[in-house]
Enzyme design. Structure first.
Site, PDB file in Angstrom:
ATOM      1  N   ASP A   1       0.832  -1.201   0.000  1.00  0.00           N
ATOM      2  CA  ASP A   1       0.000   0.000   0.000  1.00  0.00           C
ATOM      3  C   ASP A   1       0.871   1.258   0.000  1.00  0.00           C
ATOM      4  O   ASP A   1       2.080   1.203   0.270  1.00  0.00           O
ATOM      5  CB  ASP A   1      -0.900  -0.017   1.244  1.00  0.00           C
ATOM      6  CG  ASP A   1      -2.243   0.643   0.995  1.00  0.00           C
ATOM      7  OD1 ASP A   1      -2.338   1.480   0.083  1.00  0.00           O
ATOM      8  OD2 ASP A   1      -3.201   0.322   1.721  1.00  0.00           O
TER       9      ASP A   1
ATOM     10  N   ASP B   1     -10.558   1.988  -3.421  1.00  0.00           N
ATOM     11  CA  ASP B   1     -11.041   1.755  -2.057  1.00  0.00           C
ATOM     12  C   ASP B   1     -12.561   1.744  -2.017  1.00  0.00           C
ATOM     13  O   ASP B   1     -13.146   1.390  -1.006  1.00  0.00           O
ATOM     14  CB  ASP B   1     -10.537   2.867  -1.123  1.00  0.00           C
ATOM     15  CG  ASP B   1      -9.319   2.423  -0.338  1.00  0.00           C
ATOM     16  OD1 ASP B   1      -8.874   1.277  -0.537  1.00  0.00           O
ATOM     17  OD2 ASP B   1      -8.810   3.213   0.469  1.00  0.00           O
TER      18      ASP B   1
HETATM   19  C1  GLA Z   1      -5.769   1.893   2.195  1.00  0.00           C
HETATM   20  C2  GLA Z   1      -6.119   0.726   1.301  1.00  0.00           C
HETATM   21  C3  GLA Z   1      -7.186  -0.108   1.968  1.00  0.00           C
HETATM   22  C4  GLA Z   1      -6.676  -0.602   3.296  1.00  0.00           C
HETATM   23  C5  GLA Z   1      -6.243   0.567   4.153  1.00  0.00           C
HETATM   24  C6  GLA Z   1      -5.541   0.097   5.399  1.00  0.00           C
HETATM   25  O1  GLA Z   1      -6.824   2.771   2.319  1.00  0.00           O
HETATM   26  O2  GLA Z   1      -6.518   1.163   0.053  1.00  0.00           O
HETATM   27  O3  GLA Z   1      -7.554  -1.184   1.135  1.00  0.00           O
HETATM   28  O4  GLA Z   1      -5.610  -1.485   3.088  1.00  0.00           O
HETATM   29  O5  GLA Z   1      -5.349   1.423   3.470  1.00  0.00           O
HETATM   30  O6  GLA Z   1      -5.111   1.144   6.188  1.00  0.00           O
END
Ligand code: GLA
Length: 731
Positions: free
Chosen positions: A472, A541
């Site tokens: 990430d 997301d």
């Molecule tokens: C980001 C990612 C999510 C999740 C969060 C965790 O927003 O896109 O899928 O992994 O971080 O903090």
């Protein structure tokens, strides 16, 4: 930092041109099965791009064309226009020399053609006779996929340093009456929104200055429909382009006074006047082009086929279905919670469990997003038995095991921030701004590269079989600066991304088979540069099914379905999305790499039965999603319906997805979807998936391909959020 400057001398064995300013007038034709890119060498050594489009069997006929000297000399259609000479438009190359001058006039020195497997490479040599600056234009042609990949190598052949103020990967002149540009913009949770506009005579620029999450604002890709003002899925000439770069980029479109369009693409020069010492070479990222005479659909299929075969890491392989812990548990879990989720995942027929954020940090436990990033040791109060225990449980249940990291980032509340304050991106004497309570680590620093590689490496050692890493990257770079680079801050943006790729290269050398998902607050790094190392992306997301219609539709214009992580979540989802039926959510998510992102124990028994059914059926046809050809059969922008299908390369099998996405009163009647890509003469048995009673009168009956494509395929999708998925098998 010198490590990126490949000290290739341009000692290419090029076919030499007789003498400067006396080149032989000739055409260089770069060809794929259906396309030609034709470049003319003028007698003064300048190059002009004459054609990119459908194949020309006799490109040398261009030599019969009469030219006026003032039409060339780099002033019209220059193949790689440099600031200087007669050229006054947007330059591909702009060099500032040690004596303060800005003029470069590139002259042809020769070209060569080499073959490697399925790829034919044409390398054209250019040189500025006054300054000894040399350029190699490299074109890799992939005949079967009709893709041409261009990049440029710039050598400072002099002794004194120069500054590269513009250093495009490619310049491409196109000639058409109208240019309809389709490009992709977005933001967090609204990644990859699609927008089309007819280009005027002003300069149109698509750019990112976000550093890390380069693609969340604009994606480094486009479709250009020629000679039309209307976007068509199936008709007309379309050029698609995508830059393989995960950092700041710039793609510009400039119409000249003869209405020709110059497309310049490459790293954004924003705050990045790149210094090049004598003898050093700068190699640009690759720009991927395709042309199709069959509308946007044809261009997408070319890119998808090429991407799966040559660019996406592990492209063509089938990646596992999964349950991800994020939306089901967020930061609140312990070993027991996770074991239960794994048991449920196995019971639902899923193939992997992914432990998301929240598993690390002790002095600064990661119980929310304001602490712990940087301290990658297992949190012993949440997970006293460690990750190995969890991974073993997963494997005992027949599941693969994956885990989340965000290695480029640090929370100020972490041991790392205290131990290595100089590793943080910052500008001396200024506030280091936080976003999501975090700072960015300076990947232009080789010590940080080692650290970031170490995080990945150590995470892989937490259990003997870590099968999947979700990488990430949750913020952009602001108020940039590198303590490591000192006075050479102009290198920062370029070398951050190169540092990231160095780490990825080391990871792939050591861990060739781990599946890596590239996530960046969702779709912040959806580009062919990341995909060289990553098997898939977290598309967004936003897991709301209706939002996903638009995000996945636009993503599919450029990127193949095998890369699209696509999860079913609870409704309304955590962005307060629409309340869509569970089946609709599945029918959207199964058009990519299916996953679940919810707490399974909250499902009712009826929902659970549907989940089991949808997962089981997906596993039977998903090879079509991962390896088939995509045909978009209804655009969500055109009305109340959306539809797409994937067809096996031999055209014997297909899966068809149909959805109603806006309220449609019963009296108006159903939508007829015209299928595409089938073999007209084959007879297909059509079976709707995951229902006891089909919404189509033809369910379980057999139809010829021509009937399905030209006649009617009219499932009854009355009402909002109705959907139906059909599998077609040739008899
Ligand atoms: C980001 C990612 C999510 C999740 C969060 C965790 O927003 O896109 O899928 O992994 O971080 O903090």
């Amino acid at each position: 930092m010198k490590r990126f400057l490949i000290l290739l001398s341009l000692a290419l064995v090029l076919v030499p041109a007789p003498a400067m300013n006396k080149a032989r007038r000739q055409v260089i034709s770069i060809e794929t099965e259906k396309t030609s890119l034709v470049i003319l060498v003028h007698p003064d050594g300048s190059l002009e791009t004459l054609h990119y489009g459908g194949i020309l069997a006799t490109p040398e006929q261009f030599l019969q064309r009469k030219v006026n000297t003032e039409d060339y000399n780099g002033s019209r259609g220059a193949t790689y226009p440099a600031t200087g000479g007669r050229f006054i438009g947007e330059p591909a190359l702009h060099v500032k020399y040690a004596d303060g001058t800005h003029n470069t006039e590139l002259c042809y020195t020769g070209h060569e053609v080499t073959r490697r497997d399925d790829c034919v490479t044409t390398t054209i040599g250019l040189k500025d006779p006054v300054t000894a600056l040399e350029v190699k234009l490299v074109y890799d042609a992939y005949p079967k996929e009709d893709v041409i990949v261009a990049h440029t190598e710039i050598l400072n052949g002099g002794e004194k340093p120069v500054e590269l103020l513009n250093y495009a990967s490619s310049s491409l002149y196109i000639d058409a009456d109208d240019y309809l540009l389709t490009h992709f913009y977005g933001a967090w949770a609204t990644d990859m929104q699609m927008e089309s506009e007819v280009l005027g005579h002003d300069l149109k620029v698509i750019e990112s200055r976000r550093g890390t999450q380069a693609t969340q604002g604009n994606n480094p890709s486009f479709l250009l429909s020629l000679d039309t003002k209307e976007f068509s899925e199936t008709r007309g000439e379309v050029i698609a382009g995508a830059l393989a770069w995960s950092g700041n980029f710039r793609i510009s479109f400039e119409k000249d006074d003869a209405h020709r369009l110059n497309i310049l693409s490459g790293i954004s020069p924003f705050a990045s006047a790149y210094p090049l010492k004598g003898g050093e070479t700068f190699v640009t990222p690759e720009m991927i082009y395709t042309w199709s005479g069959e509308g946007a659909g044809g261009a997408s299929r070319n890119l998808h086929r090429w991407g799966r075969k040559y660019s996406v890491y592990g492209g063509g392989q089938i990646n596992p279905t999964l349950l991800n812990s994020w939306e089901g548990a967020y930061f609140s879990f312990n070993t027991k919670t996770l074991l239960r989720m794994m048991d449920d995942a196995a019971g639902m027929g899923l193939e992997m469990f992914v432990l998301d954020d929240g598993w690390f940090g002790n002095d600064y436990p990661r119980n929310n997003d304001n602490a712990g990033l940087g301290d990658w040791e297992v949190n012993t109060s949440k997970l006293p038995q460690g990750i190995d225990y969890l991974a073993r449980h997963a494997h005992d249940k027949g599941l693969k095991f994956g885990i989340w990291i965000e290695p480029e980032m640090v929370n100020p509340r972490s041991n790392l921030a205290h131990e290595h304050p100089d590793w943080v991106v910052q500008s001396p004497g200024r506030e280091i701004y936080q976003a999501r309570n975090q700072w960015v680590l300076d990947l232009s620093n080789p010590a940080v590269e080692d650290f970031v590689f170490g995080i990945f490496d150590r995470t892989m050692q937490l259990a003997p079989n870590i099968d999947y890493i979700k990488w990430d990257c949750n913020r952009v770079i602001q108020s940039f600066g590198s303590p490591y680079l000192g006075a050479e801050q102009d290198r920062f943006y370029v070398e951050y991304t190169q540092g990231l790729y160095n780490v990825m290269r080391r990871i792939r050398a050591k861990y060739p088979s781990v599946i890596i998902q590239c996530c960046s607050s969702g779709g912040g790094r959806v580009d062919y540069g990341s995909l060289r190392y990553c098997n898939e992306v977290w598309t967004s997301d936003n897991t709301d099914a209706l939002s996903r219609v638009f995000i996945q539709y636009a993503t599919s214009m450029i990127y193949p379905a095998c890369i699209m992580g696509s999860h079913v979540s609870a409704v309304p989802n955590h962005q307060n999305g629409n309340v869509t039926p569970l089946k609709f959510r599945f029918d959207i998510a199964t058009a990519g790499r299916l996953g679940l992102e919810l707490q399974p124990k909250n499902l009712s028994s009826a929902e659970r039965a549907l989940v089991d059914r949808c997962v089981a059926s997906y596993k039977k046809y998903r090879d079509l999603v991962f390896t088939g050809d995509l045909y978009r059969i209804a655009s969500p922008f055109d009305g109340s319906y959306y539809g797409l299908m994937y067809v096996s390369p031999d055209k014997k099998r297909a899966v068809v997805y149909t959805y109603s996405i806006r309220f449609e009163p019963r009296t108006i009647g159903g939508k007829v979807f015209r299928l595409q890509g089938l073999d007209p003469s084959l007879t297909y048995k059509v079976v709707e998936q995951n229902v006891d009673r089909s919404c189509w009168w033809g369910n379980r009956k057999s139809f010829r391909g021509d009937f399905l494509m030209n006649g009617g395929f009219d499932p009854t999708l009355y009402g909002l959020y109705q959907s139906a998925v059909f599998v077609l098998e040739a008899e």
